[in-house]
Design a protein around this motif. Structure first.
Motif, PDB file in Angstrom:
ATOM      1  N   ASP A   1       4.893   4.810 -21.904  1.00 58.26           N
ATOM      2  CA  ASP A   1       4.707   5.532 -23.164  1.00 58.26           C
ATOM      3  C   ASP A   1       3.498   4.949 -23.874  1.00 58.26           C
ATOM      4  OD1 ASP A   1       5.521   3.182 -24.391  1.00 58.26           O
ATOM      5  OD2 ASP A   1       7.314   4.027 -25.314  1.00 58.26           O
ATOM      6  N   SER A   2       3.322   5.265 -25.141  1.00 58.66           N
ATOM      7  CA  SER A   2       2.127   4.841 -25.863  1.00 58.66           C
ATOM      8  C   SER A   2       2.038   3.334 -26.029  1.00 58.66           C
ATOM      9  CB  SER A   2       2.088   5.509 -27.239  1.00 58.66           C
ATOM     10  OG  SER A   2       3.244   5.162 -27.995  1.00 58.66           O
ATOM     11  N   GLN A   3       3.165   2.625 -25.818  1.00 62.86           N
ATOM     12  CA  GLN A   3       3.179   1.174 -25.969  1.00 62.86           C
ATOM     13  C   GLN A   3       3.085   0.430 -24.640  1.00 62.86           C
ATOM     14  OE1 GLN A   3       3.183  -0.144 -29.234  1.00 62.86           O
ATOM     15  NE2 GLN A   3       2.781   2.053 -29.497  1.00 62.86           N
ATOM     16  N   GLY A   4       3.153   1.158 -23.525  1.00 60.46           N
ATOM     17  CA  GLY A   4       3.063   0.492 -22.230  1.00 60.46           C
ATOM     18  C   GLY A   4       4.161   0.930 -21.277  1.00 60.46           C
ATOM     19  N   LEU A   5       4.470   0.060 -20.321  1.00 62.06           N
ATOM     20  CA  LEU A   5       5.442   0.385 -19.282  1.00 62.06           C
ATOM     21  C   LEU A   5       6.860   0.335 -19.835  1.00 62.06           C
ATOM     22  CD1 LEU A   5       5.844   0.940 -16.210  1.00 62.06           C
ATOM     23  CD2 LEU A   5       6.141  -1.528 -15.941  1.00 62.06           C
ATOM     24  N   ILE A   6       7.630   1.407 -19.588  1.00 59.47           N
ATOM     25  CA  ILE A   6       9.031   1.481 -19.992  1.00 59.47           C
ATOM     26  C   ILE A   6       9.940   0.976 -18.870  1.00 59.47           C
ATOM     27  CG2 ILE A   6      10.917   3.016 -20.649  1.00 59.47           C
ATOM     28  CD1 ILE A   6       8.830   2.674 -22.810  1.00 59.47           C
ATOM     29  N   ALA A   7       9.748   1.486 -17.671  1.00 54.42           N
ATOM     30  CA  ALA A   7      10.566   1.104 -16.517  1.00 54.42           C
ATOM     31  C   ALA A   7       9.854   1.529 -15.247  1.00 54.42           C
ATOM     32  CB  ALA A   7      11.947   1.760 -16.592  1.00 54.42           C
ATOM     33  N   ALA A   8      10.239   0.903 -14.140  1.00 54.42           N
ATOM     34  CA  ALA A   8       9.626   1.245 -12.859  1.00 54.42           C
ATOM     35  C   ALA A   8      10.586   0.910 -11.729  1.00 54.42           C
ATOM     36  CB  ALA A   8       8.310   0.505 -12.673  1.00 54.42           C
ATOM     37  N   ILE A   9      10.421   1.608 -10.615  1.00 52.16           N
ATOM     38  CA  ILE A   9      11.163   1.329  -9.394  1.00 52.16           C
ATOM     39  C   ILE A   9      10.152   1.280  -8.249  1.00 52.16           C
ATOM     40  CG2 ILE A   9      12.882   2.154  -7.749  1.00 52.16           C
ATOM     41  CD1 ILE A   9      14.263   3.573 -10.082  1.00 52.16           C
TER      42      ILE A   9
ATOM     43  N   MET B   1       0.885  -1.160   0.000  1.00 55.87           N
ATOM     44  CA  MET B   1       0.000   0.000   0.000  1.00 55.87           C
ATOM     45  C   MET B   1       0.924   1.212   0.000  1.00 55.87           C
ATOM     46  SD  MET B   1      -3.023   0.994   2.669  1.00 55.87           S
ATOM     47  CE  MET B   1      -3.697   2.657   2.777  1.00 55.87           C
ATOM     48  N   LEU B   2       0.927   1.969  -1.087  1.00 54.61           N
ATOM     49  CA  LEU B   2       1.914   3.028  -1.260  1.00 54.61           C
ATOM     50  C   LEU B   2       1.376   4.095  -2.217  1.00 54.61           C
ATOM     51  CD1 LEU B   2       2.794   1.997  -4.254  1.00 54.61           C
ATOM     52  CD2 LEU B   2       4.485   0.641  -3.038  1.00 54.61           C
ATOM     53  N   TRP B   3       2.209   5.088  -2.480  1.00 48.75           N
ATOM     54  CA  TRP B   3       1.855   6.090  -3.487  1.00 48.75           C
ATOM     55  C   TRP B   3       2.486   5.714  -4.817  1.00 48.75           C
ATOM     56  CZ3 TRP B   3      -1.912   9.388  -3.184  1.00 48.75           C
ATOM     57  CH2 TRP B   3      -2.311   9.906  -1.942  1.00 48.75           C
ATOM     58  N   ASP B   4       1.695   5.738  -5.885  1.00 51.93           N
ATOM     59  CA  ASP B   4       2.193   5.577  -7.248  1.00 51.93           C
ATOM     60  C   ASP B   4       2.505   6.954  -7.832  1.00 51.93           C
ATOM     61  OD1 ASP B   4       2.036   2.840  -7.459  1.00 51.93           O
ATOM     62  OD2 ASP B   4       0.141   2.823  -8.560  1.00 51.93           O
ATOM     63  N   VAL B   5       3.668   7.101  -8.399  1.00 48.59           N
ATOM     64  CA  VAL B   5       4.010   8.280  -9.190  1.00 48.59           C
ATOM     65  C   VAL B   5       4.218   7.784 -10.615  1.00 48.59           C
ATOM     66  CG1 VAL B   5       5.588  10.201  -9.534  1.00 48.59           C
ATOM     67  CG2 VAL B   5       5.107   9.373  -7.212  1.00 48.59           C
ATOM     68  N   ILE B   6       3.266   8.085 -11.502  1.00 47.84           N
ATOM     69  CA  ILE B   6       3.267   7.533 -12.857  1.00 47.84           C
ATOM     70  C   ILE B   6       3.433   8.657 -13.872  1.00 47.84           C
ATOM     71  CG2 ILE B   6       2.049   6.126 -14.543  1.00 47.84           C
ATOM     72  CD1 ILE B   6       2.658   4.634 -11.970  1.00 47.84           C
ATOM     73  N   GLY B   7       4.505   8.595 -14.641  1.00 44.28           N
ATOM     74  CA  GLY B   7       4.703   9.527 -15.739  1.00 44.28           C
ATOM     75  C   GLY B   7       4.349   8.844 -17.050  1.00 44.28           C
TER      76      GLY B   7
ATOM     77  N   LEU C   1       9.701   4.088   9.230  1.00 44.01           N
ATOM     78  CA  LEU C   1      10.202   4.427   7.904  1.00 44.01           C
ATOM     79  C   LEU C   1       9.184   5.274   7.147  1.00 44.01           C
ATOM     80  CD1 LEU C   1      11.709   0.984   6.837  1.00 44.01           C
ATOM     81  CD2 LEU C   1      12.971   3.037   7.481  1.00 44.01           C
ATOM     82  N   PRO C   2       9.630   6.008   6.130  1.00 45.32           N
ATOM     83  CA  PRO C   2       8.675   6.756   5.307  1.00 45.32           C
ATOM     84  C   PRO C   2       7.711   5.814   4.589  1.00 45.32           C
ATOM     85  CG  PRO C   2      10.933   7.469   4.873  1.00 45.32           C
ATOM     86  CD  PRO C   2      11.017   6.225   5.694  1.00 45.32           C
ATOM     87  N   THR C   3       6.567   6.330   4.222  1.00 45.31           N
ATOM     88  CA  THR C   3       5.602   5.560   3.440  1.00 45.31           C
ATOM     89  C   THR C   3       6.213   5.165   2.092  1.00 45.31           C
ATOM     90  OG1 THR C   3       3.734   6.608   4.537  1.00 45.31           O
ATOM     91  CG2 THR C   3       3.333   5.694   2.339  1.00 45.31           C
ATOM     92  N   ASP C   4       5.936   3.939   1.692  1.00 43.77           N
ATOM     93  CA  ASP C   4       6.525   3.395   0.470  1.00 43.77           C
ATOM     94  C   ASP C   4       6.009   4.116  -0.773  1.00 43.77           C
ATOM     95  OD1 ASP C   4       7.945   1.581   1.985  1.00 43.77           O
ATOM     96  OD2 ASP C   4       6.482  -0.035   1.722  1.00 43.77           O
ATOM     97  N   CYS C   5       6.758   3.943  -1.875  1.00 42.60           N
ATOM     98  CA  CYS C   5       6.440   4.657  -3.115  1.00 42.60           C
ATOM     99  C   CYS C   5       6.848   3.815  -4.324  1.00 42.60           C
ATOM    100  CB  CYS C   5       7.182   5.989  -3.129  1.00 42.60           C
ATOM    101  SG  CYS C   5       6.778   7.079  -4.517  1.00 42.60           S
ATOM    102  N   TYR C   6       6.105   3.969  -5.397  1.00 48.37           N
ATOM    103  CA  TYR C   6       6.397   3.308  -6.676  1.00 48.37           C
ATOM    104  C   TYR C   6       6.473   4.385  -7.751  1.00 48.37           C
ATOM    105  CZ  TYR C   6       5.223   0.659 -10.980  1.00 48.37           C
ATOM    106  OH  TYR C   6       5.189   0.135 -12.244  1.00 48.37           O
ATOM    107  N   MET C   7       7.482   4.305  -8.602  1.00 50.61           N
ATOM    108  CA  MET C   7       7.618   5.259  -9.690  1.00 50.61           C
ATOM    109  C   MET C   7       7.675   4.498 -11.012  1.00 50.61           C
ATOM    110  SD  MET C   7      10.525   8.210 -10.257  1.00 50.61           S
ATOM    111  CE  MET C   7      11.857   7.017 -10.218  1.00 50.61           C
ATOM    112  N   GLY C   8       6.777   4.835 -11.934  1.00 52.28           N
ATOM    113  CA  GLY C   8       6.747   4.166 -13.227  1.00 52.28           C
ATOM    114  C   GLY C   8       6.728   5.160 -14.374  1.00 52.28           C
ATOM    115  N   ILE C   9       7.304   4.752 -15.493  1.00 48.35           N
ATOM    116  CA  ILE C   9       7.304   5.540 -16.724  1.00 48.35           C
ATOM    117  C   ILE C   9       6.611   4.721 -17.803  1.00 48.35           C
ATOM    118  CG2 ILE C   9       8.691   6.677 -18.495  1.00 48.35           C
ATOM    119  CD1 ILE C   9       8.951   8.009 -15.805  1.00 48.35           C
TER     120      ILE C   9
END
Length: 293
Positions: A102-110, A13-19, A92-100
């Motif tokens: 594009d028009s074809q789908g997921l490029i990368a994520a951490i 359960m975390l925050w998603d940061v999606i570009g 600890l700080p609240t967990d986080c997910y970062m994803g990138i």
């Protein structure tokens, strides 16, 4: 204390940061697009989708007491998720997910799930208290450590539970091996995750699902992007269903919507074919930018 939940969702359960960029991206590209800050994590994503189906899901996870954690809990409650049984004192700080994307789908994520990993088995403590004797559905996500998943596989407090297992990403698929070895649960995978667990490449979702069943799983559901999804079971026919053709507006969370819709359909006692159809339609709607129901 909230009312007793219908389903437990155990995991991230975390925050998603999606570009997201509206066109193809090359490595190192710096392009205009949109960045969204959303409640996320597999366990929470599934819980939010289940709440939209009229169910009362609870999340067992670790969330910090920092401002981000307090805001996340408030938003989860607003979306219909029960949060009374969270572990909040990880330090600890609240967990986080970062994803990138594009028009074809997921490029990368951490995925930064250090709070969840540090909490470990503490997130299961409600099973010895308010939620003792749990025998309903339990969604497990692969953001849990392999040791904790192995512990859950043999935990007597969950011996009667209906486990629904999702790896969270191909890189975490092998964490599910203890549950396969214990012959526990229904597994929700994409084709790459299924191939990792099967130990070989497969031409389609049906073959991949059957390969994981051959490894010891009792039931496996496999998605394959725009191609037909499949469900394979021990001593039964394999089913397939083609997803609707949609324009891709987002991809993160599609598998979680698939699982939630399938579980909601089964709790409503729909037959296998109807449950699989509901699941692929729900995932397609999510990818198109819509939320269902």
């Amino acid at each position: 204390m909230s009312r007793r939940p219908d389903i437990l969702c155990i995991g991230a359960m975390l925050w998603d940061v999606i570009g997201r960029a509206p066109r193809r991206m090359a490595p190192g590209a710096d392009v205009p697009g949109r960045i969204r800050h959303l409640p996320g994590g597999v366990a929470l994503n599934v819980a939010v989708a289940l709440a939209r189906w009229g169910l009362a899901p609870a999340v067992l996870s670790a969330v910090g007491r920092d401002p981000e954690g307090c805001a996340l809990v408030d938003e989860a409650r607003r979306l219909g998720v029960l949060t009374d049984w969270l572990s909040r004192d990880t330090g600890l700080p609240t967990d986080c997910y970062m994803g990138i994307e594009d028009s074809q789908g997921l490029i990368a994520a951490i995925a930064d799930a250090h709070g969840l990993e540090a909490a470990g088995a503490a997130i299961l403590s409600p099973l010895a208290a308010d939620l003792a004797g749990w025998s309903g559905p339990v969604v497990l996500d692969g953001n849990l450590t392999e040791d904790l998943l192995a512990e859950i596989a043999r935990d007597p407090r969950l011996s009667g539970a209906d486990l629904r297992v999702v790896p969270a990403s191909p890189g975490k698929a092998e964490r599910l091996e203890p549950l396969i070895a214990a012959r526990r649960g229904s597994f929700y995978l994409n084709r790459l995750e299924a191939e990792i667990l099967a130990g070989r490449t497969c031409p389609d979702a049906a073959t991949a699902a059957e390969a994981v069943v051959a490894r010891g799983a009792a039931r496996v559901l496999v998605t394959d992007g725009p191609h037909p999804a499949a469900e394979a079971i021990v001593n039964g026919p394999t089913l397939t269903a083609a997803p609707p053709s949609v324009a891709v507006a987002r991809v993160t969370g599609a598998g979680d919507c698939f699982l939630a819709a399938h579980l909601a359909a089964e709790l409503a006692r729909q037959p296998r074919e109807a449950a699989l159809r509901r699941a692929v339609d729900a995932a397609g709607a999510h990818v198109s930018g819509k939320d269902v129901p």
